[in-house]
Motif scaffolding. Structure first.
Motif, mmCIF file in Angstrom:
data_model
loop_
_atom_site.group_PDB
_atom_site.id
_atom_site.type_symbol
_atom_site.label_atom_id
_atom_site.label_comp_id
_atom_site.label_asym_id
_atom_site.label_seq_id
_atom_site.Cartn_x
_atom_site.Cartn_y
_atom_site.Cartn_z
ATOM 1 N N GLY A 33 0.795 -1.214 0.000
ATOM 2 C CA GLY A 33 0.000 0.000 0.000
ATOM 3 C C GLY A 33 0.826 1.261 0.000
ATOM 4 O O GLY A 33 2.058 1.241 0.032
ATOM 5 N N ALA A 56 -4.891 -6.103 3.688
ATOM 6 C CA ALA A 56 -5.261 -5.832 2.299
ATOM 7 C C ALA A 56 -6.230 -4.662 2.197
ATOM 8 O O ALA A 56 -6.125 -3.829 1.286
ATOM 9 N N GLU A 57 -7.169 -4.564 3.137
ATOM 10 C CA GLU A 57 -8.126 -3.456 3.118
ATOM 11 C C GLU A 57 -7.455 -2.135 3.497
ATOM 12 O O GLU A 57 -7.668 -1.114 2.848
ATOM 13 N N ALA A 59 -4.435 -1.340 3.132
ATOM 14 C CA ALA A 59 -3.444 -0.958 2.125
ATOM 15 C C ALA A 59 -4.061 -0.166 0.973
ATOM 16 O O ALA A 59 -3.325 0.401 0.158
ATOM 17 N N LEU A 60 -5.379 -0.092 0.927
ATOM 18 C CA LEU A 60 -6.013 0.716 -0.115
ATOM 19 C C LEU A 60 -5.677 2.192 0.054
ATOM 20 O O LEU A 60 -5.659 2.938 -0.927
ATOM 21 N N ASP A 61 -5.399 2.628 1.299
ATOM 22 C CA ASP A 61 -5.052 4.038 1.504
ATOM 23 C C ASP A 61 -4.019 4.253 2.601
ATOM 24 O O ASP A 61 -3.875 5.364 3.107
ATOM 25 N N HIS A 62 -3.295 3.222 2.972
ATOM 26 C CA HIS A 62 -2.216 3.343 3.942
ATOM 27 C C HIS A 62 -1.042 2.467 3.517
ATOM 28 O O HIS A 62 -1.220 1.483 2.790
ATOM 29 N N THR A 63 0.135 2.842 3.966
ATOM 30 C CA THR A 63 1.271 1.925 3.900
ATOM 31 C C THR A 63 1.151 0.997 5.094
ATOM 32 O O THR A 63 1.139 1.446 6.241
ATOM 33 N N THR A 289 -11.309 -3.992 10.777
ATOM 34 C CA THR A 289 -10.820 -2.939 9.889
ATOM 35 C C THR A 289 -11.542 -1.625 10.150
ATOM 36 O O THR A 289 -10.908 -0.551 10.192
ATOM 37 N N ARG A 293 -9.874 1.893 11.186
ATOM 38 C CA ARG A 293 -10.077 3.113 10.382
ATOM 39 C C ARG A 293 -10.651 4.231 11.249
ATOM 40 O O ARG A 293 -10.262 5.399 11.127
#
Length: 298
Positions: A33, A56-57, A59-63, A289, A293
């Protein structure tokens, strides 16, 4: 930093690295990500693979950085020559060094079980590095020993076994490692399908190859970790960053007010219950998750 051939299965889409974090110690880490960094620490008897859905989720908007802790998985397993080798203070320093090697001086941190104890220590020792902290299904060490009593402490028999002096616990566990570690994968899981056969096999293989270091990690909780945490509690040190605690919904069977105990450590606390077994990142990945978030948005 150099590439490492990771054991299978892997977290899809993540690159695997082997990163030096201390003299003679390198950690296996899966990284994926882009965006603000989040480090995810696994628990017992698992490896970084426990985060495969959540990572995986996120990593859509984080490292997202998922290491095997010192003594676990494909990370190095130094001999426990001193109590400090597997102290959470030492393991927390590993995590900070790992993040810095990847270019992150500040990062959010989430841990499950043993990894949560490392995360708590990192938050106490490195408050300038840890921006947000999540602890999943564990109590701070002094509280854990205080609330386990009578027959209810039977659930934690392994902690008492591994707290014994070096020698006997290691020999007993090594004699039947798959049965020992598999016992916890079975009784702590409400949905057995959450840990498929290939992942279960990876956990068992990694654990039976790491008995001395896993025992040393748990033994530290009855010795040096307890000393460090008790000193911090007496000194009034707390976790200043936003903290989210995820806990199984035991209801009245819990026997104590977990949120009240947690608030003495974390004034900025969000305490949540999750209706699943112990391995919530695998049994309730969507709920886990979302909680992470929400924490990162605070």
């Amino acid at each position: 930093m150099h590439k490492n051939t990771a054991p299978t299965p892997r977290i899809d889409g993540f690159a695997y690295h082997r990163i030096d974090v201390a003299e003679g110690v390198a950690l296996n880490a899966a990284v994926g990500g882009t965006g603000t960094p989040v480090v995810l620490l696994h628990g017992f008897p698992q490896t970084h693979l426990m985060w495969r859905h959540v990572a995986a989720e996120l990593a859509l908007d984080h490292t997202v950085i998922c290491p095997d802790l010192r003594g676990y998985g494909a990370s190095d397993k130094p001999a426990a020559d001193t109590e400090a080798t597997y102290a959470k203070r030492t393991m927390a320093a590993d995590v900070v060094a790992l993040a810095r090697a990847l270019g992150h001086d500040r990062f959010a941190l989430a841990g499950h079980d043993r990894g949560a104890l490392v995360a708590i220590r990192a938050g106490l020792d490195h408050p300038d590095a840890v921006t947000h902290l999540a602890s999943m299904d564990v109590m701070p060490t002094p509280d854990m020993w205080e609330v386990m009593r009578g027959t209810t402490a039977a659930v934690g028999f392994h902690l008492y076994l591994m707290a014994q002096p070096p020698g006997l616990p290691e020999r007993m566990i090594e004699a039947s490692a798959d049965a020992f570690f598999g016992h916890f994968l079975d009784i702590w899981t409400r949905d057995p399908a959450a840990i498929p056969d290939d992942v279960r096999a990876a956990y068992l293989k990694a654990s039976r190859e790491a008995v001395p270091s896993i025992v040393a990690d748990c033994r530290a909780s009855a010795t040096i970790d307890l000393e460090h945490d008790t000193a911090d509690r007496l000194a009034g040190r707390t976790l200043g960053m936003p903290v989210t605690v995820l806990q199984q919904d035991w209801g009245a069977a819990l026997g104590f007010d977990a949120a009240a105990r947690w608030r003495t450590w974390a004034p900025r606390l969000e305490h949540l219950t999750v209706s699943c077994g112990h391995f919530m990142a695998e049994e309730a990945p969507a709920e886990t998750t979302k909680a992470l978030r929400d924490l990162l948005a605070r």
